[in-house]
Design a protein around this motif. Structure first.
Motif, PDB file in Angstrom:
ATOM      1  N   ALA A 300      -8.813   6.546   8.537  1.00  0.00           N
ATOM      2  CA  ALA A 300      -8.622   5.775   9.762  1.00  0.00           C
ATOM      3  C   ALA A 300      -7.498   6.343  10.623  1.00  0.00           C
ATOM      4  CB  ALA A 300      -8.335   4.317   9.419  1.00  0.00           C
ATOM      5  N   ASP A 301      -6.419   6.814   9.975  1.00  0.00           N
ATOM      6  CA  ASP A 301      -5.275   7.286  10.769  1.00  0.00           C
ATOM      7  C   ASP A 301      -5.609   8.554  11.553  1.00  0.00           C
ATOM      8  OD1 ASP A 301      -5.417   8.847   8.492  1.00  0.00           O
ATOM      9  OD2 ASP A 301      -3.260   8.873   8.113  1.00  0.00           O
ATOM     10  N   VAL A 302      -6.525   9.379  11.042  1.00  0.00           N
ATOM     11  CA  VAL A 302      -6.939  10.569  11.799  1.00  0.00           C
ATOM     12  C   VAL A 302      -7.686  10.154  13.056  1.00  0.00           C
ATOM     13  CG1 VAL A 302      -8.360  12.655  11.771  1.00  0.00           C
ATOM     14  CG2 VAL A 302      -7.003  12.050   9.758  1.00  0.00           C
ATOM     15  N   TRP A 303      -8.568   9.181  12.933  1.00  0.00           N
ATOM     16  CA  TRP A 303      -9.294   8.687  14.101  1.00  0.00           C
ATOM     17  C   TRP A 303      -8.341   8.032  15.092  1.00  0.00           C
ATOM     18  CZ3 TRP A 303     -14.078  10.040  15.363  1.00  0.00           C
ATOM     19  CH2 TRP A 303     -14.913  10.528  14.360  1.00  0.00           C
ATOM     20  N   GLU A 304      -7.343   7.318  14.595  1.00  0.00           N
ATOM     21  CA  GLU A 304      -6.363   6.690  15.480  1.00  0.00           C
ATOM     22  C   GLU A 304      -5.539   7.739  16.219  1.00  0.00           C
ATOM     23  OE1 GLU A 304      -4.336   4.251  12.707  1.00  0.00           O
ATOM     24  OE2 GLU A 304      -5.985   2.818  12.512  1.00  0.00           O
ATOM     25  N   THR A 305      -5.138   8.802  15.496  1.00  0.00           N
ATOM     26  CA  THR A 305      -4.399   9.896  16.119  1.00  0.00           C
ATOM     27  C   THR A 305      -5.233  10.556  17.202  1.00  0.00           C
ATOM     28  OG1 THR A 305      -3.077  10.358  14.145  1.00  0.00           O
ATOM     29  CG2 THR A 305      -3.363  12.172  15.707  1.00  0.00           C
ATOM     30  N   THR A 324     -16.661   1.720  15.204  1.00  0.00           N
ATOM     31  CA  THR A 324     -18.032   1.904  15.705  1.00  0.00           C
ATOM     32  C   THR A 324     -18.431   3.376  15.771  1.00  0.00           C
ATOM     33  OG1 THR A 324     -17.343   1.982  18.034  1.00  0.00           O
ATOM     34  CG2 THR A 324     -17.855  -0.191  17.094  1.00  0.00           C
ATOM     35  N   VAL A 325     -17.474   4.297  15.562  1.00  0.00           N
ATOM     36  CA  VAL A 325     -17.810   5.723  15.682  1.00  0.00           C
ATOM     37  C   VAL A 325     -17.763   6.480  14.359  1.00  0.00           C
ATOM     38  CG1 VAL A 325     -17.156   5.899  18.114  1.00  0.00           C
ATOM     39  CG2 VAL A 325     -15.451   6.362  16.341  1.00  0.00           C
ATOM     40  N   TYR A 326     -17.388   5.807  13.284  1.00  0.00           N
ATOM     41  CA  TYR A 326     -17.428   6.479  11.983  1.00  0.00           C
ATOM     42  C   TYR A 326     -17.605   5.453  10.879  1.00  0.00           C
ATOM     43  CZ  TYR A 326     -12.787   5.062  10.277  1.00  0.00           C
ATOM     44  OH  TYR A 326     -11.718   4.335   9.804  1.00  0.00           O
ATOM     45  N   THR A 327     -18.126   5.919   9.753  1.00  0.00           N
ATOM     46  CA  THR A 327     -18.278   5.067   8.583  1.00  0.00           C
ATOM     47  C   THR A 327     -18.169   5.905   7.314  1.00  0.00           C
ATOM     48  OG1 THR A 327     -19.754   3.563   7.386  1.00  0.00           O
ATOM     49  CG2 THR A 327     -20.804   5.320   8.639  1.00  0.00           C
ATOM     50  N   ASN A 328     -17.556   5.310   6.293  1.00  0.00           N
ATOM     51  CA  ASN A 328     -17.478   5.950   4.973  1.00  0.00           C
ATOM     52  C   ASN A 328     -18.459   5.334   3.988  1.00  0.00           C
ATOM     53  OD1 ASN A 328     -15.444   7.954   5.340  1.00  0.00           O
ATOM     54  ND2 ASN A 328     -13.870   6.376   5.304  1.00  0.00           N
ATOM     55  N   GLN A 329     -19.380   4.508   4.487  1.00  0.00           N
ATOM     56  CA  GLN A 329     -20.278   3.810   3.572  1.00  0.00           C
ATOM     57  C   GLN A 329     -21.165   4.769   2.786  1.00  0.00           C
ATOM     58  OE1 GLN A 329     -22.812   2.006   7.043  1.00  0.00           O
ATOM     59  NE2 GLN A 329     -24.110   1.905   5.215  1.00  0.00           N
ATOM     60  N   PHE A 330     -21.412   5.961   3.329  1.00  0.00           N
ATOM     61  CA  PHE A 330     -22.305   6.893   2.635  1.00  0.00           C
ATOM     62  C   PHE A 330     -21.560   7.875   1.737  1.00  0.00           C
ATOM     63  CE2 PHE A 330     -24.318   5.726   6.719  1.00  0.00           C
ATOM     64  CZ  PHE A 330     -25.372   4.981   6.197  1.00  0.00           C
TER      65      PHE A 330
END
Length: 333
Positions: A300-305, A324-330
């Motif tokens: 998450a912190d990379v996306w926030e950066t 809404t632009v990434y998920t780790n579910q897979f």
């Protein structure tokens, strides 16, 4: 009559059994799902996981028929996924945030590199060993107008360290062959280089280098995420799960077998140099598998950066909901 009737019944039963068997086979072995992946750049061991998943049959095990489309400077993975020409693509994390800001809905389902591979490259015999040394120097950039994601990340690094960019001369890099621009004296440093590419070439050519990693100064952006459209994700979560599973299995194989991974890359483009591809694969290992999370997973912190960089340079008007632009579910399955 009884014998004739018995024969007819026996044949009818046999036909019924065969029909059920064929039906059962069709249920147990449904047609393979066909998907296309639009890569962002030309064939290389960067895409080793995809090659390994194809060559080792990992996609076949998941009943997926995968077509890989090479990229290049003219490739448009976002447009191809949006149009349905491809179901998956490779792009940078920031491009997905910008797209979302423009009401285009894509979702990253995995990443190849878990850390930013970008570096500033300089000769160790020169005068640049840290970002502050760039002041008053000539620095190579990707685009003269500093508009690419790689150039914006450089500007972000300078801003974070309060380095006045007006004191730096920016020159577009013409020669990406290792450290040629440096050894020819055209510039003092080259920015926006993948640590897994030009520096590897330069070292193989016998050059001693200083590498300044963007991530070490808080500039961390995902360079190559595997993404799909939000609509495709909503309609095909089970297929995406199988796709990511097979691809990450391919990357795990490549991490453990860099020589073989390089051979697979050369098979997809015989013009590639096997020794160079092997060294690139070895250089990629610590940024694919960082040891602190599953390969392919995103932080998450990379996306926030990344979003903050885009806001700082007015590349998006307002923050978006990053979930809404990434998920780790897979990658967590």
């Amino acid at each position: 009559m009884k014998t004739k009737t018995s024969k007819i019944m026996s044949i009818s039963i046999l036909i019924a059994i065969l029909s059920l068997s064929l039906f059962g086979c069709s249920v147990l072995n449904p047609p393979a799902d066909k998907v296309t992946v639009q890569l962002s750049w030309f064939p290389s061991v960067e895409y080793a996981g995809f090659y390994a998943a194809l060559e080792n049959g990992y996609y076949a095990e998941e009943n997926i028929e995968v077509t890989l489309v090479p990229g290049g400077p003219e490739a448009t993975p976002l447009d191809d996924v949006n149009s349905g020409k491809a179901q998956f693509g490779i792009t940078t994390g920031d491009s997905l945030i910008i797209a979302k800001s423009n009401n285009q809905n894509y979702v990253a389902v995995a990443t190849i590199f878990r850390q930013n591979p970008l570096v500033i490259m300089a000769l160790s015999s020169g005068t640049v060993s840290k970002p502050e040394d760039l002041a008053g120097k000539t620095v190579g950039v990707i685009a003269p107008d500093l508009s690419t994601t790689y150039d914006v990340q450089l500007l972000s690094l300078l801003r974070k360290l309060n380095i006045d960019q007006s004191g730096i001369t920016f020159e577009a890099i013409d020669d990406y062959n290792g450290a040629s621009e440096l050894t020819d004296g055209n510039m003092d440093a080259m920015s926006g280089m993948f640590a897994t590419n030009e520096p590897v070439q330069a070292i193989m050519a016998g050059n001693d280098l200083n590498l300044i990693y963007y991530k070490d100064y808080g500039v961390d952006v995902y360079a190559n995420v595997l993404f799909t459209s939000e609509e495709f994700l909503q309609n095909n979560p089970e297929l995406i799960s199988r796709m990511v599973k097979a691809t990450m299995k391919g990357y795990q194989f490549s991490l453990e077998n860099p020589d073989k991974a390089a051979e697979f890359a050369v098979k997809y483009d015989p013009t590639l140099d096997l020794k160079f591809q092997t060294n690139v694969m070895i250089a990629q290992i610590p940024i694919i598998d960082t040891g602190d999370a599953a390969i392919g997973s995103m932080d998450a912190d990379v996306w926030e950066t990344t979003q903050q960089i885009l806001l700082d340079f007015n590349l998006i008007p307002a923050p978006i909901d990053l979930t809404t632009v990434y998920t780790n579910q897979f990658t967590s399955q």
